[in-house]
Motif scaffolding. Structure first.
Motif, PDB file in Angstrom:
ATOM      1  N   MET A   1      12.127 -33.344  37.464  1.00  9.91           N
ATOM      2  CA  MET A   1      10.970 -32.649  38.027  1.00  9.91           C
ATOM      3  C   MET A   1       9.968 -32.251  36.961  1.00  9.91           C
ATOM      4  O   MET A   1       8.762 -32.193  37.224  1.00  9.91           O
ATOM      5  CB  MET A   1      11.433 -31.409  38.797  1.00  9.91           C
ATOM      6  N   HIS A   2      10.446 -31.977  35.755  1.00  8.10           N
ATOM      7  CA  HIS A   2       9.562 -31.557  34.673  1.00  8.10           C
ATOM      8  C   HIS A   2       9.801 -32.452  33.452  1.00  8.10           C
ATOM      9  O   HIS A   2      10.368 -32.011  32.448  1.00  8.10           O
ATOM     10  CB  HIS A   2       9.813 -30.090  34.312  1.00  8.10           C
ATOM     11  N   PRO A   3       9.395 -33.704  33.542  1.00  9.65           N
ATOM     12  CA  PRO A   3       9.647 -34.630  32.426  1.00  9.65           C
ATOM     13  C   PRO A   3       8.875 -34.205  31.181  1.00  9.65           C
ATOM     14  O   PRO A   3       7.733 -33.761  31.255  1.00  9.65           O
ATOM     15  CB  PRO A   3       9.146 -35.970  32.960  1.00  9.65           C
ATOM     16  N   GLN A   4       9.544 -34.327  30.047  1.00 13.36           N
ATOM     17  CA  GLN A   4       8.926 -34.030  28.767  1.00 13.36           C
ATOM     18  C   GLN A   4       8.922 -35.284  27.907  1.00 13.36           C
ATOM     19  O   GLN A   4       9.816 -36.127  28.019  1.00 13.36           O
ATOM     20  CB  GLN A   4       9.678 -32.907  28.042  1.00 13.36           C
ATOM     21  N   GLN A   5       7.935 -35.372  27.075  1.00 16.62           N
ATOM     22  CA  GLN A   5       7.861 -36.514  26.171  1.00 16.62           C
ATOM     23  C   GLN A   5       8.953 -36.386  25.109  1.00 16.62           C
ATOM     24  O   GLN A   5       8.974 -35.441  24.335  1.00 16.62           O
ATOM     25  CB  GLN A   5       6.489 -36.589  25.497  1.00 16.62           C
ATOM     26  N   GLU A   6       9.869 -37.333  25.114  1.00 18.73           N
ATOM     27  CA  GLU A   6      11.005 -37.297  24.192  1.00 18.73           C
ATOM     28  C   GLU A   6      10.789 -38.325  23.086  1.00 18.73           C
ATOM     29  O   GLU A   6      11.388 -39.385  23.065  1.00 18.73           O
ATOM     30  CB  GLU A   6      12.312 -37.552  24.949  1.00 18.73           C
ATOM     31  N   SER A   7       9.872 -38.019  22.204  1.00 14.94           N
ATOM     32  CA  SER A   7       9.533 -38.941  21.116  1.00 14.94           C
ATOM     33  C   SER A   7      10.644 -38.965  20.081  1.00 14.94           C
ATOM     34  O   SER A   7      11.255 -37.943  19.758  1.00 14.94           O
ATOM     35  CB  SER A   7       8.220 -38.512  20.457  1.00 14.94           C
ATOM     36  N   TRP A   8      10.902 -40.168  19.550  1.00 18.44           N
ATOM     37  CA  TRP A   8      11.912 -40.323  18.506  1.00 18.44           C
ATOM     38  C   TRP A   8      11.392 -39.859  17.153  1.00 18.44           C
ATOM     39  O   TRP A   8      12.168 -39.787  16.191  1.00 18.44           O
ATOM     40  CB  TRP A   8      12.350 -41.784  18.420  1.00 18.44           C
ATOM     41  N   TRP A   9      10.085 -39.542  17.051  1.00 14.53           N
ATOM     42  CA  TRP A   9       9.499 -39.196  15.754  1.00 14.53           C
ATOM     43  C   TRP A   9       9.146 -37.727  15.642  1.00 14.53           C
ATOM     44  O   TRP A   9       8.449 -37.327  14.725  1.00 14.53           O
ATOM     45  CB  TRP A   9       8.251 -40.064  15.505  1.00 14.53           C
ATOM     46  N   ARG A  10       9.632 -36.918  16.570  1.00 15.18           N
ATOM     47  CA  ARG A  10       9.459 -35.485  16.445  1.00 15.18           C
ATOM     48  C   ARG A  10      10.411 -34.947  15.380  1.00 15.18           C
ATOM     49  O   ARG A  10      11.389 -35.606  15.008  1.00 15.18           O
ATOM     50  CB  ARG A  10       9.706 -34.816  17.790  1.00 15.18           C
ATOM     51  N   PRO A  11      10.150 -33.729  14.874  1.00  9.03           N
ATOM     52  CA  PRO A  11      11.020 -33.202  13.806  1.00  9.03           C
ATOM     53  C   PRO A  11      12.494 -33.137  14.173  1.00  9.03           C
ATOM     54  O   PRO A  11      13.357 -33.474  13.362  1.00  9.03           O
ATOM     55  CB  PRO A  11      10.436 -31.803  13.560  1.00  9.03           C
ATOM     56  N   GLN A  12      12.810 -32.689  15.410  1.00  3.03           N
ATOM     57  CA  GLN A  12      14.218 -32.559  15.782  1.00  3.03           C
ATOM     58  C   GLN A  12      14.941 -33.898  15.813  1.00  3.03           C
ATOM     59  O   GLN A  12      16.035 -34.015  15.230  1.00  3.03           O
ATOM     60  CB  GLN A  12      14.354 -31.857  17.143  1.00  3.03           C
ATOM     61  N   PRO A  13      14.386 -34.946  16.470  1.00  2.00           N
ATOM     62  CA  PRO A  13      15.095 -36.230  16.449  1.00  2.00           C
ATOM     63  C   PRO A  13      15.238 -36.816  15.051  1.00  2.00           C
ATOM     64  O   PRO A  13      16.285 -37.401  14.726  1.00  2.00           O
ATOM     65  CB  PRO A  13      14.216 -37.129  17.336  1.00  2.00           C
ATOM     66  N   VAL A  14      14.211 -36.669  14.223  1.00  2.00           N
ATOM     67  CA  VAL A  14      14.307 -37.189  12.860  1.00  2.00           C
ATOM     68  C   VAL A  14      15.394 -36.455  12.082  1.00  2.00           C
ATOM     69  O   VAL A  14      16.219 -37.072  11.387  1.00  2.00           O
ATOM     70  CB  VAL A  14      12.947 -37.075  12.142  1.00  2.00           C
ATOM     71  N   ALA A  15      15.402 -35.113  12.213  1.00  2.00           N
ATOM     72  CA  ALA A  15      16.433 -34.333  11.522  1.00  2.00           C
ATOM     73  C   ALA A  15      17.825 -34.692  12.025  1.00  2.00           C
ATOM     74  O   ALA A  15      18.764 -34.849  11.230  1.00  2.00           O
ATOM     75  CB  ALA A  15      16.169 -32.842  11.722  1.00  2.00           C
ATOM     76  N   MET A  16      17.977 -34.847  13.347  1.00  2.00           N
ATOM     77  CA  MET A  16      19.275 -35.214  13.894  1.00  2.00           C
ATOM     78  C   MET A  16      19.711 -36.589  13.410  1.00  2.00           C
ATOM     79  O   MET A  16      20.888 -36.796  13.070  1.00  2.00           O
ATOM     80  CB  MET A  16      19.218 -35.188  15.417  1.00  2.00           C
ATOM     81  N   SER A  17      18.786 -37.537  13.350  1.00  2.00           N
ATOM     82  CA  SER A  17      19.123 -38.875  12.869  1.00  2.00           C
ATOM     83  C   SER A  17      19.601 -38.842  11.425  1.00  2.00           C
ATOM     84  O   SER A  17      20.598 -39.496  11.064  1.00  2.00           O
ATOM     85  CB  SER A  17      17.909 -39.804  12.995  1.00  2.00           C
ATOM     86  N   LEU A  18      18.919 -38.074  10.589  1.00  2.00           N
ATOM     87  CA  LEU A  18      19.325 -37.967   9.187  1.00  2.00           C
ATOM     88  C   LEU A  18      20.696 -37.310   9.060  1.00  2.00           C
ATOM     89  O   LEU A  18      21.522 -37.721   8.228  1.00  2.00           O
ATOM     90  CB  LEU A  18      18.275 -37.174   8.409  1.00  2.00           C
ATOM     91  N   ILE A  19      20.934 -36.285   9.877  1.00  2.00           N
ATOM     92  CA  ILE A  19      22.235 -35.606   9.835  1.00  2.00           C
ATOM     93  C   ILE A  19      23.348 -36.554  10.254  1.00  2.00           C
ATOM     94  O   ILE A  19      24.420 -36.610   9.632  1.00  2.00           O
ATOM     95  CB  ILE A  19      22.214 -34.363  10.738  1.00  2.00           C
TER      96      ILE A  19
END
Length: 310
Positions: free
Chosen positions: A275-293
């Protein structure tokens, strides 16, 4: 610090600290596929660290008994060879005890995992065969209908055979677009072999109940896999049909163990997400940090083992 002490410490750190990390603020607004990948990498890395430490201990203990170097092995295992000197008899007894205890733990854990996986596989195979026998074919490939008053749709896989099951009540309740979205959702589960992932995580959680990582992964990953299947369905049929089907199917009876249902897990979170879709970009700080971790977690044991052997 040698390889064994590092692997044991690393496995313990992951087992107790990773659940806090992967359910904390850094996991917010991250694509479900990345979250699933993170959980699976952590579980696999922690399992590798535990197994590698046990293998090194068993191999080292057996070798020390063969070459009669038990005193050296007992202290070198913990990286304190220069600090402890043990009488040969005491050291030999300790090595034998260590070898027996380590082998017993490894054998018992392996047995529990294999037995649980085989039991789950047999149950899923029997369930798949049963629904194919009692169900009637539909106009959709691989989909069978069973007579039931409760509207339900789910998939089950046993070995090479799989089935998508839809009750007659669901067929009457769902409009064609909503039914198509539900079937796409279930096919995404089968295509991604999500049932195997869930079975493995549930087995590890049952076999290793004392490790918070295994329990947290078994609790968190199923909802994320449902969201991944939702994304696959919405890419093909849009959000509205899937949202309508979730609302229609969310009041059903408890399903058999080992099946994946379109409206079976984390329905409120998934409805809110649709109902409330959000843009889930792979290049936001959180996804980048999670990928590095995740990458750092995966490569740390190999890097440390390389340094320990230098």
């Amino acid at each position: 610090m040698n390889a064994v002490t590092f692997l044991l410490g690393y496995a313990m750190a992951l087992s107790w600290l990773a659940p806090v990390l992967f359910t904390g603020p850094i996991s917010a607004r991250i694509h479900p596929r990345l979250s699933v990948a993170g959980w699976l990498v952590v579980v696999a890395t922690a399992s590798f660290a535990w197994v590698a430490a046990l293998v090194i201990l068993i191999a080292g203990a057996a070798h020390s008994l063969i070459v009669r170097s038990a005193p050296a092995f007992c202290v070198e295992t913990l990286g304190i060879a220069s600090a402890v000197t043990l009488p040969p008899t005491v050291a030999t007894v300790l090595v034998v005890a260590l070898l027996a205890a380590t082998a017993a733990v490894a054998t018992n854990t392996t047995r529990r995992v294999i037995v649980a996986l085989c039991r789950t596989r047999r149950a899923n195979r029997r369930h798949t065969e049963a629904v194919r026998i009692i169900g009637r074919p539909t106009g959709h490939d691989g989909v069978v209908a069973i007579t039931a008053e409760q509207p339900t749709a789910y998939c089950v896989s046993g070995g090479r055979r799989s089935a998508i099951v839809v009750t007659t009540a669901a067929l009457e309740l769902l409009k064609p677009p909503a039914l198509a979205a539900v079937l796409a959702h279930e096919r995404a589960h089968l295509r991604g072999r999500h049932h195997h992932v869930i079975a493995m995580l549930n087995t590890l959680a049952a076999a290793l109940p004392g490790l918070p990582l295994m329990r947290a992964a078994a609790q968190s990953v199923p909802a994320l896999l449902e969201m991944c299947a939702d994304d696959a369905a919405t890419r093909r049929h849009g959000r509205e049909p899937l949202l309508a089907s979730l609302v229609a199917l969310s009041t059903r009876h408890r399903l058999p163990d080992g099946v994946l249902a379109a409206a079976g897990t984390a329905v409120i979170d998934r409805v809110t997400r649709l109902m409330h879709p959000q843009q889930e970009s792979w290049w936001r700080p959180q996804p980048v940090a999670m990928s590095l971790i995740v990458v750092a977690i995966a490569v740390a044991p190999a890097f440390a083992l390389t340094l320990c052997t230098l």
